[in-house]
Design a protein around this motif. Structure first.
Motif, PDB file in Angstrom:
ATOM      1  N   THR A 118       0.825  -1.211   0.000  1.00  0.00           N
ATOM      2  CA  THR A 118       0.000   0.000   0.000  1.00  0.00           C
ATOM      3  C   THR A 118       0.855   1.254   0.000  1.00  0.00           C
ATOM      4  OG1 THR A 118      -1.639  -1.240   1.288  1.00  0.00           O
ATOM      5  CG2 THR A 118      -1.972   1.125   1.114  1.00  0.00           C
ATOM      6  N   LEU A 119       1.932   1.245   0.756  1.00  0.00           N
ATOM      7  CA  LEU A 119       2.848   2.388   0.760  1.00  0.00           C
ATOM      8  C   LEU A 119       3.450   2.594  -0.631  1.00  0.00           C
ATOM      9  CD1 LEU A 119       4.436   4.584   2.276  1.00  0.00           C
ATOM     10  CD2 LEU A 119       6.144   2.841   2.833  1.00  0.00           C
ATOM     11  N   SER A 120       3.882   1.509  -1.258  1.00  0.00           N
ATOM     12  CA  SER A 120       4.496   1.604  -2.586  1.00  0.00           C
ATOM     13  C   SER A 120       3.490   2.094  -3.628  1.00  0.00           C
ATOM     14  CB  SER A 120       5.063   0.238  -2.994  1.00  0.00           C
ATOM     15  OG  SER A 120       6.056  -0.178  -2.062  1.00  0.00           O
ATOM     16  N   LYS A 121       2.256   1.596  -3.541  1.00  0.00           N
ATOM     17  CA  LYS A 121       1.228   2.038  -4.494  1.00  0.00           C
ATOM     18  C   LYS A 121       0.891   3.513  -4.302  1.00  0.00           C
ATOM     19  CE  LYS A 121      -2.187  -0.696  -5.615  1.00  0.00           C
ATOM     20  NZ  LYS A 121      -3.328  -1.658  -5.582  1.00  0.00           N
ATOM     21  N   ALA A 122       0.942   3.984  -3.046  1.00  0.00           N
ATOM     22  CA  ALA A 122       0.650   5.397  -2.783  1.00  0.00           C
ATOM     23  C   ALA A 122       1.750   6.304  -3.348  1.00  0.00           C
ATOM     24  CB  ALA A 122       0.486   5.627  -1.279  1.00  0.00           C
ATOM     25  N   LEU A 123       2.983   5.798  -3.379  1.00  0.00           N
ATOM     26  CA  LEU A 123       4.097   6.590  -3.909  1.00  0.00           C
ATOM     27  C   LEU A 123       4.220   6.455  -5.429  1.00  0.00           C
ATOM     28  CD1 LEU A 123       6.548   8.399  -3.272  1.00  0.00           C
ATOM     29  CD2 LEU A 123       7.892   6.313  -2.923  1.00  0.00           C
ATOM     30  N   PRO A 125       2.328   6.991  -8.118  1.00  0.00           N
ATOM     31  CA  PRO A 125       2.000   8.112  -9.016  1.00  0.00           C
ATOM     32  C   PRO A 125       3.096   9.180  -9.073  1.00  0.00           C
ATOM     33  CG  PRO A 125       0.083   7.513  -7.707  1.00  0.00           C
ATOM     34  CD  PRO A 125       1.239   6.748  -7.138  1.00  0.00           C
ATOM     35  N   HIS A 126       3.789   9.406  -7.967  1.00  0.00           N
ATOM     36  CA  HIS A 126       4.892  10.371  -7.942  1.00  0.00           C
ATOM     37  C   HIS A 126       6.020   9.908  -8.857  1.00  0.00           C
ATOM     38  CE1 HIS A 126       7.841  13.241  -6.487  1.00  0.00           C
ATOM     39  NE2 HIS A 126       8.638  12.235  -6.116  1.00  0.00           N
ATOM     40  N   PHE A 127       6.364   8.619  -8.779  1.00  0.00           N
ATOM     41  CA  PHE A 127       7.414   8.075  -9.639  1.00  0.00           C
ATOM     42  C   PHE A 127       7.010   8.142 -11.119  1.00  0.00           C
ATOM     43  CE2 PHE A 127       9.641   5.041  -6.385  1.00  0.00           C
ATOM     44  CZ  PHE A 127      10.170   6.142  -5.736  1.00  0.00           C
ATOM     45  N   ILE A 128       5.733   7.849 -11.396  1.00  0.00           N
ATOM     46  CA  ILE A 128       5.262   7.890 -12.777  1.00  0.00           C
ATOM     47  C   ILE A 128       5.318   9.320 -13.315  1.00  0.00           C
ATOM     48  CG2 ILE A 128       3.240   7.596 -14.267  1.00  0.00           C
ATOM     49  CD1 ILE A 128       2.389   5.274 -12.435  1.00  0.00           C
ATOM     50  N   ALA A 129       4.902  10.265 -12.500  1.00  0.00           N
ATOM     51  CA  ALA A 129       4.871  11.668 -12.936  1.00  0.00           C
ATOM     52  C   ALA A 129       6.259  12.173 -13.296  1.00  0.00           C
ATOM     53  CB  ALA A 129       4.251  12.535 -11.842  1.00  0.00           C
TER      54      ALA A 129
END
Length: 263
Positions: A118-123, A125-129
């Motif tokens: 869950t922590l990784s999934k929350a982060l 979008p930031h990596f994708i952006a």
């Protein structure tokens, strides 16, 4: 890859591998975010770092995974960016399957698997952006093969490999890296902090863990694997051979593990 000018977030940073990583990374010109449940202990780790001004503390309970979006927002507000997430937080278990309450299995999955995912999934979008990012997840050799007395732990660690292998494939196009770190025996408090069948803390060290790699040696080897952006790294002593026995000679590994009488 270099750690210079990177923002690196470490979970489980209050002791053991996480603390050793924080102290080693503080030698570089990078910024660190340290997370665990124990804020006071995290502050102590921060003060031990070579450049405490480049270190921020962010309390985090992996079991409380429904709050991860808020935690990620707080993390991003500290330095405005995150380059590497080191998923190191977790808990172990020492009990026979027949003696292990299902609530213990659930707790291991909640913390070691769902909290990390869950922590990784929350982060993500930031990596994708920003079209870059590196997930580093500390699993275990028990994520590659199993051992008695660790059924819930093995299950959660195996699950992490399944998830992050898929993430690596889906987001290769976004230049997002995934490194799975598989420790063998490392001399930390992981065995003492492990849960027993009824959910109580074991509070006892075992010989194999005590004779394991020095945690500072482990941290240096782990950082080399991260720099090289390795898909997987097996770090330990002779127990690392179990990965290859599992792949090519699974029945032999079965006999070896039984003979070792690991507890």
């Amino acid at each position: 890859m270099t750690f210079e000018n990177k923002v690196i977030w470490i979970t489980g940073a209050s002791s053991g591998i996480g603390k050793a990583l924080a102290l080693e990374l503080s030698k570089y010109n990078c910024k660190l975010i340290l997370s665990s449940r124990r804020q006071a202990v995290l502050n102590d780790v921060k003060n031990e770092c070579l450049q405490p001004k480049n270190v921020e503390v962010l309390p985090l309970d992996l079991a409380d995974y429904y709050k991860m979006r808020t935690v990620v927002e707080k993390a991003l507000s500290l330095f405005g960016n995150i380059d590497i997430l080191i998923n190191n937080g977790g808990i172990s278990q020492r009990s026979l399957i027949i003696d292990t309450d299902i609530e213990v299995d659930k707790k291991l999955m909640d913390i070691d698997y769902l909290g990390t995912v869950t922590l990784s999934k929350a982060l993500l979008p930031h990596f994708i952006a920003k079209q870059s990012g590196h997930f580093v997840t500390v699993t275990s050799l028990m994520g590659k093969f199993s051992s008695p007395y660790r059924s819930a732990y093995c299950g959660a660690k195996h699950a992490l490999h399944g998830f992050f292998d898929a993430l690596r494939l889906e987001h290769d196009k976004d230049n997002i890296k995934v490194t799975m770190i598989c420790p063998g025996f490392v001399n930390t408090n992981v065995a003492r902090n492990a849960l027993t069948g009824d959910g109580s803390t074991r509070n006892e060290q075992d010989t194999a863990t005590e004779n394991g790699l020095n945690v500072d040696v482990f941290a240096k080897r782990m950082l080399k694997a991260i720099k090289r952006e390795k898909f997987e790294a097996y770090i330990g002593q002779k127990e690392v051979l179990g990965v290859y026995l599992k792949r090519f000679f699974p029945k032999l590994l079965h006999k070896v593990v039984l003979k070792s009488q690991v507890r």
